[in-house]
Design an enzyme around this catalytic site. Structure first.
Site, PDB file in Angstrom:
ATOM      1  N   VAL A 106       0.835  -1.203   0.000  1.00 37.55           N
ATOM      2  CA  VAL A 106       0.000   0.000   0.000  1.00 37.55           C
ATOM      3  C   VAL A 106       0.870   1.253   0.000  1.00 37.55           C
ATOM      4  O   VAL A 106       0.695   2.154  -0.827  1.00 37.55           O
ATOM      5  CB  VAL A 106      -0.948  -0.008   1.226  1.00 37.55           C
ATOM      6  CG1 VAL A 106      -1.677   1.321   1.356  1.00 37.55           C
ATOM      7  CG2 VAL A 106      -1.949  -1.146   1.118  1.00 37.55           C
ATOM      8  N   THR A 158      -5.397  -0.994   7.015  1.00 42.45           N
ATOM      9  CA  THR A 158      -6.700  -1.574   7.357  1.00 42.45           C
ATOM     10  C   THR A 158      -6.733  -1.814   8.860  1.00 42.45           C
ATOM     11  O   THR A 158      -5.920  -2.566   9.393  1.00 42.45           O
ATOM     12  CB  THR A 158      -6.899  -2.901   6.604  1.00 42.45           C
ATOM     13  OG1 THR A 158      -6.839  -2.607   5.212  1.00 42.45           O
ATOM     14  CG2 THR A 158      -8.229  -3.544   6.938  1.00 42.45           C
ATOM     15  N   GLU A 217      -3.611  -6.668  -5.315  1.00 46.13           N
ATOM     16  CA  GLU A 217      -2.256  -7.003  -5.752  1.00 46.13           C
ATOM     17  C   GLU A 217      -2.300  -7.473  -7.207  1.00 46.13           C
ATOM     18  O   GLU A 217      -3.241  -8.128  -7.628  1.00 46.13           O
ATOM     19  CB  GLU A 217      -1.671  -8.090  -4.862  1.00 46.13           C
ATOM     20  CG  GLU A 217      -1.274  -7.540  -3.519  1.00 46.13           C
ATOM     21  CD  GLU A 217      -0.661  -8.591  -2.618  1.00 46.13           C
ATOM     22  OE1 GLU A 217      -0.011  -9.524  -3.109  1.00 46.13           O
ATOM     23  OE2 GLU A 217      -0.841  -8.458  -1.405  1.00 46.13           O
ATOM     24  N   ASN A 265     -14.267  -6.078   1.819  1.00 46.65           N
ATOM     25  CA  ASN A 265     -13.473  -7.297   1.664  1.00 46.65           C
ATOM     26  C   ASN A 265     -14.267  -8.539   2.049  1.00 46.65           C
ATOM     27  O   ASN A 265     -14.174  -9.570   1.390  1.00 46.65           O
ATOM     28  CB  ASN A 265     -12.189  -7.212   2.504  1.00 46.65           C
ATOM     29  CG  ASN A 265     -11.069  -6.556   1.713  1.00 46.65           C
ATOM     30  OD1 ASN A 265     -11.248  -6.192   0.563  1.00 46.65           O
ATOM     31  ND2 ASN A 265      -9.919  -6.417   2.324  1.00 46.65           N
ATOM     32  N   LEU A 305     -17.038 -14.123  -9.298  1.00 47.87           N
ATOM     33  CA  LEU A 305     -17.843 -15.343  -9.277  1.00 47.87           C
ATOM     34  C   LEU A 305     -17.063 -16.488  -9.911  1.00 47.87           C
ATOM     35  O   LEU A 305     -17.664 -17.416 -10.447  1.00 47.87           O
ATOM     36  CB  LEU A 305     -19.160 -15.128 -10.026  1.00 47.87           C
ATOM     37  CG  LEU A 305     -20.260 -14.364  -9.284  1.00 47.87           C
ATOM     38  CD1 LEU A 305     -21.501 -14.226 -10.152  1.00 47.87           C
ATOM     39  CD2 LEU A 305     -20.635 -15.045  -7.959  1.00 47.87           C
ATOM     40  N   CYS A 314      -5.242 -10.159   2.518  1.00 48.04           N
ATOM     41  CA  CYS A 314      -6.419  -9.385   2.941  1.00 48.04           C
ATOM     42  C   CYS A 314      -7.617 -10.207   3.395  1.00 48.04           C
ATOM     43  O   CYS A 314      -8.030 -10.113   4.552  1.00 48.04           O
ATOM     44  CB  CYS A 314      -6.829  -8.431   1.828  1.00 48.04           C
ATOM     45  SG  CYS A 314      -5.610  -7.139   1.587  1.00 48.04           S
ATOM     46  N   ARG A 361       1.424 -15.244   0.871  1.00 49.58           N
ATOM     47  CA  ARG A 361       0.734 -15.245   2.158  1.00 49.58           C
ATOM     48  C   ARG A 361      -0.634 -15.926   2.029  1.00 49.58           C
ATOM     49  O   ARG A 361      -1.398 -15.601   1.138  1.00 49.58           O
ATOM     50  CB  ARG A 361       0.577 -13.805   2.683  1.00 49.58           C
ATOM     51  CG  ARG A 361       1.890 -13.250   3.222  1.00 49.58           C
ATOM     52  CD  ARG A 361       1.745 -11.814   3.625  1.00 49.58           C
ATOM     53  NE  ARG A 361       1.598 -10.944   2.475  1.00 49.58           N
ATOM     54  CZ  ARG A 361       1.440  -9.621   2.563  1.00 49.58           C
ATOM     55  NH1 ARG A 361       1.367  -9.047   3.744  1.00 49.58           N
ATOM     56  NH2 ARG A 361       1.330  -8.893   1.470  1.00 49.58           N
TER      57      ARG A 361
HETATM   58  C1  UDX Z   1      -8.328  -7.770  -2.075  1.00 51.04           C
HETATM   59  C2  UDX Z   1      -9.362  -6.716  -2.503  1.00 51.04           C
HETATM   60  O1  UDX Z   1      -9.753  -6.975  -3.865  1.00 51.04           O
HETATM   61  C3  UDX Z   1      -8.796  -5.324  -2.350  1.00 51.04           C
HETATM   62  O2  UDX Z   1      -9.793  -4.365  -2.671  1.00 51.04           O
HETATM   63  C4  UDX Z   1      -8.321  -5.125  -0.923  1.00 51.04           C
HETATM   64  O3  UDX Z   1      -7.725  -3.869  -0.764  1.00 51.04           O
HETATM   65  C5  UDX Z   1      -7.330  -6.217  -0.531  1.00 51.04           C
HETATM   66  O4  UDX Z   1      -7.895  -7.500  -0.761  1.00 51.04           O
HETATM   67  P1  UDX Z   1      -6.235  -8.958  -3.224  1.00 51.04           P
HETATM   68  O5  UDX Z   1      -6.198  -9.844  -2.027  1.00 51.04           O
HETATM   69  O6  UDX Z   1      -4.967  -8.363  -3.704  1.00 51.04           O
HETATM   70  O7  UDX Z   1      -7.234  -7.725  -2.978  1.00 51.04           O
HETATM   71  O8  UDX Z   1      -6.801  -9.807  -4.444  1.00 51.04           O
HETATM   72  P2  UDX Z   1      -8.195 -10.118  -5.180  1.00 51.04           P
HETATM   73  O9  UDX Z   1      -8.011  -9.866  -6.611  1.00 51.04           O
HETATM   74  O10 UDX Z   1      -9.353  -9.476  -4.537  1.00 51.04           O
HETATM   75  O11 UDX Z   1      -8.270 -11.696  -5.016  1.00 51.04           O
HETATM   76  C6  UDX Z   1      -8.237 -12.303  -3.746  1.00 51.04           C
HETATM   77  C7  UDX Z   1      -8.343 -13.804  -3.867  1.00 51.04           C
HETATM   78  O12 UDX Z   1      -9.608 -14.202  -4.349  1.00 51.04           O
HETATM   79  C8  UDX Z   1      -7.316 -14.447  -4.775  1.00 51.04           C
HETATM   80  O13 UDX Z   1      -6.774 -15.574  -4.096  1.00 51.04           O
HETATM   81  C9  UDX Z   1      -8.111 -14.875  -5.986  1.00 51.04           C
HETATM   82  O14 UDX Z   1      -7.569 -16.018  -6.598  1.00 51.04           O
HETATM   83  C10 UDX Z   1      -9.467 -15.168  -5.368  1.00 51.04           C
HETATM   84  N1  UDX Z   1     -10.603 -15.032  -6.298  1.00 51.04           N
HETATM   85  C11 UDX Z   1     -10.902 -13.799  -6.827  1.00 51.04           C
HETATM   86  C12 UDX Z   1     -11.388 -16.137  -6.604  1.00 51.04           C
HETATM   87  O15 UDX Z   1     -11.125 -17.254  -6.132  1.00 51.04           O
HETATM   88  N2  UDX Z   1     -12.455 -15.976  -7.434  1.00 51.04           N
HETATM   89  C13 UDX Z   1     -12.797 -14.778  -7.966  1.00 51.04           C
HETATM   90  O16 UDX Z   1     -13.804 -14.714  -8.690  1.00 51.04           O
HETATM   91  C14 UDX Z   1     -11.994 -13.660  -7.670  1.00 51.04           C
END
Ligand code: UDX
Length: 458
Positions: free
Chosen positions: A11, A121, A158, A229, A271, A281, A348
């Site tokens: 961040v 956060t 990320e 989140n 989805l 997160c 992580r």
């Molecule tokens: C998330 C939030 O999107 C962000 O707004 C917040 O600030 C921090 O947490 P991040 O953890 O970087 O961001 O990744 P994100 O793209 O949201 O995906 C998180 C996880 O969900 C990943 O492991 C991804 O593989 C999984 N995911 C995402 C799914 O399994 N299915 C989906 O449809 C979307």
């Protein structure tokens, strides 16, 4: 505007580089010598698409230092972007946030106004706690300082951090002071009005609309971050729960997601059924929200269930391996993808690590690959395991597949979308593909000779 940013993690560094690109005068503070050494040699300590190039571009204006007292006194706005790691009980530890606030209050000048912004956060009520910390320090110093505290949660994803920083859906500000709101509006003006020239790698999307800056009270701003989140986490867990039932009744979850996503009230994003969420997160923030609720003796069964379903996905993948291979002892399993999601080296809470732990504990031999996260995974796993001779990290997927009993696709990295499936299948002892992210269509994989098992489809 003169800005000091405390913390250069995902961040802090992203924010520093973007604000610097927007012509603000940015100084970033970090106590971690390793990070500073890298930054002083113009190297990004994090892997994030585009960040190195942008860092090169702003290099002549941005500053990195270990010293709060060197940069805070002259700043107009100070952003706190330090970590809030989970405590044993899941609650977020705000020690570093409070410490940063204390240090700021210790060095700020009595005759100047500062806006102190919490971007980390943090549990609901932290903003108020920061106000108290600042007041305590002022009374210790015997001064009447002038700091307005605001909350400005960060929503960066990320792998897409810079895109999200230049073109956010919204900016949320929680503050009790008009002065703080005005300062933040000036800070974000180039983004709110989109008056900057987009960096070459991040052109402005043609469909992009000017983002709103929503102002609210600090507690609500803090809650917005957790609620956002948690909602996204449960949306993914919801489709994963449906995916499990699709397998029972021979429906296809990708079709179901398409069908429900066309309803504007539901929307098609987040989805994608699969191995569920990991990262820094969702696991941490859902646990922290439950921690906040526990303090009020308030039950949150939906949030609890989102977590249960999510972590079950990892176990189900290993079950699928057992169902096809029988005992896993002495079987060789190829794991494709270690990072928790593509385009990051962040491991992580990555599903791959739990899956590897389980496979090793059942006596399997594991060969793992990732385009960039091998070093991090090796470090994390060797810290907890006597690195026995059953875990290998292999840099070439085709070499990895040689004589394996099954491949498990864990992270949907772009290169894994274009694998030569026939070539892979030919090398394997038994051509089994457990596709934890539904990257391939069952037909395509079967045509290439694989016994294919996805998530939520048969
Ligand atoms: C998330 C939030 O999107 C962000 O707004 C917040 O600030 C921090 O947490 P991040 O953890 O970087 O961001 O990744 P994100 O793209 O949201 O995906 C998180 C996880 O969900 C990943 O492991 C991804 O593989 C999984 N995911 C995402 C799914 O399994 N299915 C989906 O449809 C979307």
């Amino acid at each position: 505007m003169k800005i000091a940013i405390i913390g250069t993690g995902y961040v802090g560094l992203t924010t520093a580089v973007v604000l610097s690109y927007l012509n603000h005068d940015v100084a970033a503070v970090d106590k971690d010598e390793n990070k500073l050494t890298l930054l002083h040699t113009r190297k990004s300590p994090i892997h994030e698409p585009g960040i190195q190039k942008l860092l090169d571009e702003v290099w002549h204006t941005i500053r990195f230092t270990p010293s709060v007292s060197e940069v805070v006194p002259e700043a107009e706005l100070v952003l706190i972007a330090v970590g809030t790691p989970p405590k044993q009980n899941g609650e977020a530890d705000t020690r570093h946030v409070e410490q940063a606030a204390r240090e700021v209050a210790q060095v700020c000048l009595p005759n100047r106004h500062y806006t102190l912004v919490v971007k980390s956060t943090v549990p609901i009520g932290t903003n108020q706690r920061v106000v108290e910390v600042v007041e305590e320090v002022f009374s210790e110093r015997g001064i009447r300082g002038n700091i307005s505290v605001a909350s400005n949660p960060e929503f960066l994803q990320e792998g897409l951090a810079l895109q999200g920083a230049f073109y956010p859906d919204r900016i949320v500000v929680g503050a009790n002071s008009d002065k703080a709101v005005d300062t933040l509006r000036r800070l974000y003006q180039p983004i709110l009005e989109q008056t900057f020239d987009p960096p070459t790698e991040f052109p402005r999307p043609s469909s992009y609309h000017l983002p709103p800056m929503m102002t609210t009270d600090p507690n609500s701003a803090e809650m917005i971050k957790y609620a956002a989140n948690t909602f996204l986490a449960l949306k993914i867990s919801f489709i994963n729960e449906i995916a499990g039932l699709c397998e029972e009744v021979a429906a296809d979850v990708t079709e179901v997601a398409r069908g429900i996503g066309l309803d504007a009230r539901i929307g098609h994003l987040f989805l994608r059924a699969g191995l569920g969420w990991g990262g820094s997160c969702y696991p941490k923030d859902t646990a922290a929200l439950l921690g906040v609720a526990a303090q009020s003796a308030y039950d949150m069964p939906i949030t609890e269930a989102a977590r249960t379903v999510n972590f079950r996905q990892r176990e189900r993948i290993v079950e699928k391996l057992r169902d096809t291979l029988g005992m896993l002892k002495a079987k060789t399993i190829g794991v494709l993808g270690l990072a928790f999601k593509p385009n990051t080296d962040d491991i992580r809470e990555a599903p791959a690590l739990d899956i590897i732990r389980e496979l090793l504990s059942e006596g399997a031999i594991v060969r793992a690959h990732d385009p960039i996260a091998i070093a991090n995974a090796r470090r994390a796993l060797s810290e907890e395991h006597e690195m026995d001779n059953r875990l290998y990290f292999i840099e070439d997927v085709y070499e990895l597949s040689y004589d394996t009993d099954a491949l498990v696709l864990v992270t949907e990295w772009e290169p894994y979308h274009k694998l030569e499936l026939r070539r892979l299948a030919k090398h394997m002892k038994t051509a089994i593909l457990i596709d934890g992210r539904n990257v391939y269509s069952p037909e395509e994989a079967r045509d290439a000779g694989f016994h294919y098992i996805g998530v939520g489809r048969v």
